[in-house]
Design an enzyme around this catalytic site. Structure first.
Site, PDB file in Angstrom:
ATOM      1  N   HIS A 171       0.809  -1.217   0.056  1.00  0.00           N
ATOM      2  CA  HIS A 171      -0.046  -0.232   0.306  1.00  0.00           C
ATOM      3  C   HIS A 171       0.776   1.208   0.103  1.00  0.00           C
ATOM      4  O   HIS A 171       0.273   2.333  -0.126  1.00  0.00           O
ATOM      5  CB  HIS A 171      -1.013   0.220   1.117  1.00  0.00           C
ATOM      6  CG  HIS A 171      -0.525   0.155   2.720  1.00  0.00           C
ATOM      7  ND1 HIS A 171      -0.014  -0.865   3.426  1.00  0.00           N
ATOM      8  CD2 HIS A 171      -0.085   1.459   3.328  1.00  0.00           C
ATOM      9  CE1 HIS A 171       0.430  -0.356   4.615  1.00  0.00           C
ATOM     10  NE2 HIS A 171       0.541   1.014   4.364  1.00  0.00           N
ATOM     11  N   ASP A 202       0.458  -7.540   1.088  1.00  0.00           N
ATOM     12  CA  ASP A 202       0.861  -6.352   1.376  1.00  0.00           C
ATOM     13  C   ASP A 202       2.059  -6.057   1.439  1.00  0.00           C
ATOM     14  O   ASP A 202       2.880  -5.317   2.456  1.00  0.00           O
ATOM     15  CB  ASP A 202       0.218  -5.690   2.688  1.00  0.00           C
ATOM     16  CG  ASP A 202       0.222  -4.017   2.827  1.00  0.00           C
ATOM     17  OD1 ASP A 202       0.611  -3.636   1.865  1.00  0.00           O
ATOM     18  OD2 ASP A 202      -0.249  -3.652   3.837  1.00  0.00           O
ATOM     19  N   SER A 280       4.877   2.456   7.912  1.00  0.00           N
ATOM     20  CA  SER A 280       4.688   1.152   6.933  1.00  0.00           C
ATOM     21  C   SER A 280       5.760   0.857   6.114  1.00  0.00           C
ATOM     22  O   SER A 280       6.413   1.564   5.571  1.00  0.00           O
ATOM     23  CB  SER A 280       3.615   1.655   6.085  1.00  0.00           C
ATOM     24  OG  SER A 280       2.163   1.291   6.682  1.00  0.00           O
TER      25      SER A 280
END
Length: 590
Positions: A171, A202, A280
């Protein structure tokens, strides 16, 4: 657009992780988190390129950023007899040199010179491998599928692994148009190339062609799956500053987690270390300095504090080995079934299970999966690859732990064989299955491709996917989307590989479509008496139609009838009026 949407009563759901927890930064303003629920932790959206308008009913709450002033003491008056070294995480050390010896205090010796800053801190290789990821995104515009939304920028974290490659979250680089990387302590951003994106897990794999980027950087080594209460440290570039950040905690839970970005369930670690927007893609280290996971989402809920989630090494290695084997990411296979627990004793007796037999009952089998040729509803799956399955669907997992048997399936690769033992009519059968990825009637993602569309007489026809529903109805699309679309999303199975749900997304108003203006997000069931299989099939039937009328059968017993010649002539004018380059997307032209 017709009547206003009415929110339906629905039982409150527990919070689940979400894919796009971007950290939004506008010039001259404080950063705010884009998601207020379990959120993908952590892309830091920056610049003023952010889209200004959003559909749906997203809730925004200002995130209070508390910045504590560090307790820094400079020039302490205490006199130290010897040089002292304070060692921090990963071996970072700060050397403090005494300003004077014992004799120097009374003027008998000359004070040693203060240390230079470049000599004061020793850079550790494991920290140098963590990089900051800058990405420019251009997302599809599902409302106007012939164009894209305004571009925006984001920042997140990543880290260097062997083979001149960098790992980050999928993402973090979704719908990318440009990706750049910056090393710790560097002022240069290097252009990166995206090698593979694993939407389900992911994870994304990047590389940099510039040799200068790889100078002085040692790749991280992966460690084993940690145990409960093992110390873990997350490193990255989260909200609150521009330099690298380190947070520590312990592993609090290991189980099958919901991966928000990929709408899948895979093995995951829950930790109590802070994972904030911008984290992230950053690595999680064990106490030996080995990478044991990738930070990717966190739980933001009024009843929860400091709950973060990490992608563990088994999932990471599966992604890397899949790419190395096939030259691309092929995905995680699934056992294409829906199953039911067999915990009720009467249920087990009625189906013919012996007292010592355990397993789960098959409810339905995916028609598009290879299992459809072998397995049947009401079969009892007793074991998978020789590992017995309990009545609650779990299997043994390390000492004193159990985990859902889907973990065993996720350890396999697409195209590999698996041995399944089933009980059918009191007879034990053993089958060898070739595993494949799941084909969903309503896809969970579109893998970076632009949405398909076809326009006839102002009717904009497109296909339904989860990103489409989110775009039309917001994050709470499960409350606001049409019931029939939600029923297909939750329960319907594709009967063939190319089956799609085709809908009239909107009607571009013109004289030809008077009376049809209020039709929105309604499924097209048939055209001139023939059922609609997919959008390409429908576009072909309309383009090659020589009947006097075009008749569309829609859901809710609606019909649309247009004069064929007039409809095709009006389409040209409508395209010109709305500056639409083509009546159909490129994928429908081939």
């Amino acid at each position: 657009m017709g009547d206003k949407k009415r929110k339906r009563d629905k039982k409150p759901q527990k919070p689940v992780p979400e894919t796009m927890d971007f950290q939004i930064t506008s010039p001259g303003t404080s950063t705010t988190s884009k998601d207020d629920v379990l959120s993908l932790s952590n892309v830091d959206i920056s610049d003023s390129d952010l889209p200004t308008a959003r559909k749906g009913r997203e809730k925004h709450r200002k995130s209070a950023i508390q910045i504590e002033k560090p307790d820094v003491r400079i020039g302490s008056s205490s006199i130290v007899r010897r040089s002292s070294r304070v060692v921090g995480n990963y071996g970072d050390s700060v050397v403090g040199v005494s300003s004077a010896g014992e004799h120097g205090r009374y003027g008998g010796a000359v004070a040693e010179p203060p240390p230079r800053w470049e000599n004061a801190v020793r850079v550790v290789p494991s920290m140098d491998a963590v990089v900051k990821v800058f990405c420019v995104h251009t997302e599809p515009n599902f409302s106007l599928p012939w164009q894209r939304k305004r571009q925006y920028s984001s920042s997140s974290s990543g880290f260097v692994i062997g083979g001149r490659r960098v790992l980050t979250n999928a993402h973090s680089v979704e719908h990318h148009t440009q990706v750049k990387l910056k090393k710790r302590g560097s002022d240069t951003k290097y252009l990166a190339t995206v090698l593979a994106i694993g939407t389900e897990c992911d994870i994304a794999l990047l590389t940099v062609n510039d040799d200068e980027f790889w100078e002085g950087v040692s790749p991280l080594e992966f460690g084993l799956l940690p145990a409960l209460q093992d110390a873990v440290t997350v490193v990255g570039y989260p909200i609150g500053g521009d330099t690298i950040s380190v947070t520590s905690g312990v592993v609090s839970r290991i189980e099958i987690l919901s991966y928000v970005h990929g709408s899948t369930e895979l093995l995951g670690l829950q930790i109590d270390a802070a994972i904030n927007s911008g984290n992230s893609g950053g690595p999680a280290f064990n106490d030996k300095g080995n990478c044991v996971g990738i930070a990717f989402q966190s739980l933001k809920h009024e009843d929860a504090e400091n709950i973060g989630y990490v992608i563990p090494t088994p999932v990471i290695m599966h992604f890397i080995e899949d790419y190395e084997k096939n030259g691309e990411y092929t995905g995680f296979p699934v056992l294409g079934i829906e199953w039911q627990k067999m915990e009720n004793p009467d249920l087990r007796v009625s189906i013919g299970m012996a007292a010592d037999q355990k397993g789960v009952r098959i409810r339905r089998v995916e028609p598009t999966g290879p299992e459809f040729q072998v397995l049947m509803p009401s079969d009892i799956i007793l074991s998978f690859d020789g590992i017995d399955i309990a009545n609650d669907g779990t299997v043994p997992f390390r000492h004193g732990e159990r985990i859902g048997f889907s973990y065993l399936v996720s350890q396999k690769y697409t195209g590999e064989d698996a041995v399944v033992k089933v009980l059918r009519n009191s007879e034990i059968l053993v089958f060898k299955l070739k595993l494949a990825t799941q084909k969903r009637l309503i896809p969970a993602h579109i893998k970076g491709k632009p949405p398909s569309y076809y326009i006839i007489a102002g009717f904009v026809l497109t296909t339904v996917s989860v990103p489409y529903l989110r775009s039309e109805y917001g994050k709470e699309y499960e409350l606001d989307a049409p019931v029939k679309l939600l029923e297909k999303h939750c329960h319907a199975m594709a009967e063939s590989e190319d089956e799609q749900i085709v809908v009239v997304s909107q009607v571009l108003v013109a004289d030809i479509n008077i009376g049809y203006e209020d039709i929105v997000n309604t499924q097209v069931l048939a055209f001139n008496g023939k059922s609609v299989k997919n959008l390409k099939d429908l576009a072909s039937m309309v383009e090659n139609c020589h009947d006097e009328f075009l008749k569309f059968d829609l859901d809710y017993q609606q019909i649309v009838v247009l004069q064929t010649k007039s409809a095709k002539a009006a389409t040209v004018d409508i395209l010109t009026t709305h500056c639409i380059p083509s009546a159909m997307s490129d994928d429908l032209k081939t």
